[in-house]
Design a protein around this motif. Sequence first.
Motif, PDB file in Angstrom:
ATOM      1  N   ALA A  23       1.532  -8.286  -4.742  1.00  0.00           N
ATOM      2  CA  ALA A  23       1.022  -7.888  -3.428  1.00  0.00           C
ATOM      3  C   ALA A  23       2.123  -7.262  -2.576  1.00  0.00           C
ATOM      4  CB  ALA A  23       0.419  -9.093  -2.715  1.00  0.00           C
ATOM      5  N   THR A  24       3.344  -7.769  -2.700  1.00  0.00           N
ATOM      6  CA  THR A  24       4.457  -7.217  -1.924  1.00  0.00           C
ATOM      7  C   THR A  24       4.726  -5.776  -2.329  1.00  0.00           C
ATOM      8  OG1 THR A  24       5.469  -9.395  -1.670  1.00  0.00           O
ATOM      9  CG2 THR A  24       6.893  -7.478  -1.377  1.00  0.00           C
ATOM     10  N   VAL A  25       4.853  -5.533  -3.620  1.00  0.00           N
ATOM     11  CA  VAL A  25       5.167  -4.181  -4.097  1.00  0.00           C
ATOM     12  C   VAL A  25       4.038  -3.215  -3.779  1.00  0.00           C
ATOM     13  CG1 VAL A  25       5.648  -2.798  -6.138  1.00  0.00           C
ATOM     14  CG2 VAL A  25       6.684  -5.072  -5.901  1.00  0.00           C
ATOM     15  N   ILE A  26       2.816  -3.579  -4.159  1.00  0.00           N
ATOM     16  CA  ILE A  26       1.683  -2.667  -3.977  1.00  0.00           C
ATOM     17  C   ILE A  26       1.301  -2.565  -2.499  1.00  0.00           C
ATOM     18  CG2 ILE A  26      -0.723  -2.228  -4.601  1.00  0.00           C
ATOM     19  CD1 ILE A  26      -0.193  -3.660  -7.229  1.00  0.00           C
ATOM     20  N   GLY A  27       1.391  -3.663  -1.769  1.00  0.00           N
ATOM     21  CA  GLY A  27       1.031  -3.640  -0.356  1.00  0.00           C
ATOM     22  C   GLY A  27       1.971  -2.784   0.469  1.00  0.00           C
ATOM     23  N   VAL A  28       3.273  -2.899   0.239  1.00  0.00           N
ATOM     24  CA  VAL A  28       4.240  -2.073   0.976  1.00  0.00           C
ATOM     25  C   VAL A  28       4.062  -0.596   0.620  1.00  0.00           C
ATOM     26  CG1 VAL A  28       6.694  -1.564   1.255  1.00  0.00           C
ATOM     27  CG2 VAL A  28       5.909  -3.931   1.265  1.00  0.00           C
ATOM     28  N   ALA A  29       3.903  -0.308  -0.673  1.00  0.00           N
ATOM     29  CA  ALA A  29       3.720   1.087  -1.093  1.00  0.00           C
ATOM     30  C   ALA A  29       2.433   1.676  -0.501  1.00  0.00           C
ATOM     31  CB  ALA A  29       3.689   1.173  -2.614  1.00  0.00           C
ATOM     32  N   THR A  30       1.357   0.906  -0.528  1.00  0.00           N
ATOM     33  CA  THR A  30       0.090   1.387   0.021  1.00  0.00           C
ATOM     34  C   THR A  30       0.173   1.560   1.533  1.00  0.00           C
ATOM     35  OG1 THR A  30      -1.107   0.217  -1.729  1.00  0.00           O
ATOM     36  CG2 THR A  30      -2.390   0.939   0.169  1.00  0.00           C
ATOM     37  N   GLY A  31       0.828   0.630   2.219  1.00  0.00           N
ATOM     38  CA  GLY A  31       0.981   0.746   3.673  1.00  0.00           C
ATOM     39  C   GLY A  31       1.774   1.969   4.077  1.00  0.00           C
ATOM     40  N   ILE A  32       2.846   2.257   3.328  1.00  0.00           N
ATOM     41  CA  ILE A  32       3.635   3.465   3.618  1.00  0.00           C
ATOM     42  C   ILE A  32       2.799   4.714   3.385  1.00  0.00           C
ATOM     43  CG2 ILE A  32       5.618   4.827   2.857  1.00  0.00           C
ATOM     44  CD1 ILE A  32       7.074   2.203   2.298  1.00  0.00           C
ATOM     45  N   ALA A  33       2.047   4.727   2.277  1.00  0.00           N
ATOM     46  CA  ALA A  33       1.223   5.899   1.974  1.00  0.00           C
ATOM     47  C   ALA A  33       0.134   6.092   3.031  1.00  0.00           C
ATOM     48  CB  ALA A  33       0.596   5.749   0.590  1.00  0.00           C
ATOM     49  N   LEU A  34      -0.495   5.011   3.474  1.00  0.00           N
ATOM     50  CA  LEU A  34      -1.536   5.121   4.501  1.00  0.00           C
ATOM     51  C   LEU A  34      -0.960   5.586   5.835  1.00  0.00           C
ATOM     52  CD1 LEU A  34      -3.624   1.885   3.783  1.00  0.00           C
ATOM     53  CD2 LEU A  34      -4.376   4.246   3.447  1.00  0.00           C
ATOM     54  N   GLY A  35       0.266   5.176   6.131  1.00  0.00           N
ATOM     55  CA  GLY A  35       0.872   5.563   7.390  1.00  0.00           C
ATOM     56  C   GLY A  35       1.475   6.943   7.398  1.00  0.00           C
ATOM     57  N   ARG A  36       1.830   7.446   6.191  1.00  0.00           N
ATOM     58  CA  ARG A  36       2.530   8.732   6.125  1.00  0.00           C
ATOM     59  C   ARG A  36       1.636   9.888   5.676  1.00  0.00           C
ATOM     60  NH1 ARG A  36       7.369   9.789   8.115  1.00  0.00           N
ATOM     61  NH2 ARG A  36       7.770  11.200   6.377  1.00  0.00           N
ATOM     62  N   SER A  37       0.612   9.583   4.891  1.00  0.00           N
ATOM     63  CA  SER A  37      -0.207  10.642   4.307  1.00  0.00           C
ATOM     64  C   SER A  37      -1.606  10.638   4.914  1.00  0.00           C
ATOM     65  CB  SER A  37      -0.294  10.460   2.789  1.00  0.00           C
ATOM     66  OG  SER A  37      -1.225  11.343   2.217  1.00  0.00           O
ATOM     67  N   GLU A  38      -1.979  11.728   5.538  1.00  0.00           N
ATOM     68  CA  GLU A  38      -3.318  11.835   6.116  1.00  0.00           C
ATOM     69  C   GLU A  38      -4.379  11.871   5.028  1.00  0.00           C
ATOM     70  OE1 GLU A  38      -5.812  14.775   9.140  1.00  0.00           O
ATOM     71  OE2 GLU A  38      -3.647  15.036   8.869  1.00  0.00           O
ATOM     72  N   LEU A  39      -4.083  12.546   3.911  1.00  0.00           N
ATOM     73  CA  LEU A  39      -5.031  12.619   2.803  1.00  0.00           C
ATOM     74  C   LEU A  39      -5.253  11.230   2.201  1.00  0.00           C
ATOM     75  CD1 LEU A  39      -6.764  14.191   0.784  1.00  0.00           C
ATOM     76  CD2 LEU A  39      -4.680  14.586  -0.579  1.00  0.00           C
ATOM     77  N   PHE A  40      -4.174  10.495   1.994  1.00  0.00           N
ATOM     78  CA  PHE A  40      -4.284   9.147   1.439  1.00  0.00           C
ATOM     79  C   PHE A  40      -5.074   8.247   2.376  1.00  0.00           C
ATOM     80  CE2 PHE A  40      -2.908   5.049  -0.144  1.00  0.00           C
ATOM     81  CZ  PHE A  40      -2.764   5.259  -1.505  1.00  0.00           C
ATOM     82  N   ALA A  41      -4.836   8.400   3.672  1.00  0.00           N
ATOM     83  CA  ALA A  41      -5.565   7.593   4.653  1.00  0.00           C
ATOM     84  C   ALA A  41      -7.047   7.937   4.662  1.00  0.00           C
ATOM     85  CB  ALA A  41      -4.963   7.797   6.044  1.00  0.00           C
ATOM     86  N   ASP A  42      -7.377   9.197   4.474  1.00  0.00           N
ATOM     87  CA  ASP A  42      -8.787   9.594   4.446  1.00  0.00           C
ATOM     88  C   ASP A  42      -9.496   9.094   3.196  1.00  0.00           C
ATOM     89  OD1 ASP A  42      -8.529  10.901   6.863  1.00  0.00           O
ATOM     90  OD2 ASP A  42      -8.121  12.859   5.960  1.00  0.00           O
ATOM     91  N   VAL A  43      -8.792   9.071   2.063  1.00  0.00           N
ATOM     92  CA  VAL A  43      -9.418   8.684   0.805  1.00  0.00           C
ATOM     93  C   VAL A  43      -9.525   7.164   0.668  1.00  0.00           C
ATOM     94  CG1 VAL A  43      -9.194   8.738  -1.709  1.00  0.00           C
ATOM     95  CG2 VAL A  43      -8.695  10.794  -0.368  1.00  0.00           C
ATOM     96  N   LEU A  44      -8.411   6.458   0.889  1.00  0.00           N
ATOM     97  CA  LEU A  44      -8.388   5.015   0.653  1.00  0.00           C
ATOM     98  C   LEU A  44      -8.506   4.177   1.921  1.00  0.00           C
ATOM     99  CD1 LEU A  44      -5.748   4.473  -2.180  1.00  0.00           C
ATOM    100  CD2 LEU A  44      -8.234   4.492  -2.328  1.00  0.00           C
ATOM    101  N   GLY A  45      -8.271   4.778   3.074  1.00  0.00           N
ATOM    102  CA  GLY A  45      -8.346   4.018   4.317  1.00  0.00           C
ATOM    103  C   GLY A  45      -9.684   3.336   4.536  1.00  0.00           C
ATOM    104  N   PRO A  46     -10.807   4.051   4.404  1.00  0.00           N
ATOM    105  CA  PRO A  46     -12.109   3.385   4.590  1.00  0.00           C
ATOM    106  C   PRO A  46     -12.363   2.262   3.588  1.00  0.00           C
ATOM    107  CG  PRO A  46     -12.337   5.764   4.720  1.00  0.00           C
ATOM    108  CD  PRO A  46     -10.955   5.509   4.230  1.00  0.00           C
ATOM    109  N   LEU A  47     -11.903   2.452   2.337  1.00  0.00           N
ATOM    110  CA  LEU A  47     -12.121   1.417   1.327  1.00  0.00           C
ATOM    111  C   LEU A  47     -11.346   0.146   1.666  1.00  0.00           C
ATOM    112  CD1 LEU A  47     -11.916   3.603  -1.917  1.00  0.00           C
ATOM    113  CD2 LEU A  47     -13.960   2.752  -0.755  1.00  0.00           C
ATOM    114  N   THR A  48     -10.096   0.298   2.102  1.00  0.00           N
ATOM    115  CA  THR A  48      -9.303  -0.879   2.462  1.00  0.00           C
ATOM    116  C   THR A  48      -9.880  -1.588   3.676  1.00  0.00           C
ATOM    117  OG1 THR A  48      -7.799   0.492   3.783  1.00  0.00           O
ATOM    118  CG2 THR A  48      -7.198   0.089   1.488  1.00  0.00           C
TER     119      THR A  48
END
Length: 285
Positions: free
Chosen positions: A102-127
Amino acid sequence: MTTLEQPEVLSDAEGVVEERDPETRRRSSPWRSRLVRVASVLAAILAWQLLTAYDVRLWLRFDTLPTVTDVVSAFGTQLQTDLFYLDLGQSLIRILSGFGLATVIGVATGIALGRSELFADVLGPLTELARPIPAIAVVPVAILLFPSDEAGIVFITFVAAFFPIMVSTRHAVRALPTLWEDSVRTLGGGRWDVLARVVLPGILPGVFGGLSVGIGVAWICVISAEMISGRLGVGYRTWQAYTIVDYPGVFVGMITIGILGFLTSGAVELLGRRVTRWLPRGERA
């Protein structure tokens, strides 16, 4: 309005005046704080012993609970058995595996959601749809999804810790001042330079805040999963003690869980203080 902290003036019987500056008071206050904490625990234990030993029955039925001496005796007995340490090791393996993932994947996912608008649009609603679902509600899915109970318990632990870590990391990334990134880019830095020199150091306080929450939630869920579908572990043994009406054994399990949670949370807090030594600290111990 803020005021300057003035030195404390002390005088003895001979009229000699001594000044105690704020820094001295800060050094002496941790010991007083530790004594108060220890005294509060001892007071709670004493109240427990008195209420149960004298069979007090008010609104709560303390006469049905084991006394402190009964629990201590049961604890001493379990400490002499190999099964206690086997359960302890099994629970620690599960919590460390799920929390580590959870630490590795959670930090990586949080950075991607905060930095990438495309990533936030695709996975943000699912999370956001999955985040309100309690991790313990995933137990039936884990049983169906994974071929073994062990993998399912680790998965439940991962889900429990993932969302606090991911959300804290995402908020920490979005809260970073844009001036820092602009400064690195002005000096010729690229995307990876921004990530290494700005994002990762800047989000550390927020990440460790999420880790502190995540480890607590992970313990709640791993114990619950062990009670439901486990074969070994502290949670499984605690539930088994309840089914055979071994109430001192139930309290031994509860206390063991509390100690494990306290130690692992303390380890996360200590690591966080070591990694973020450059941050200004408050006056608390």
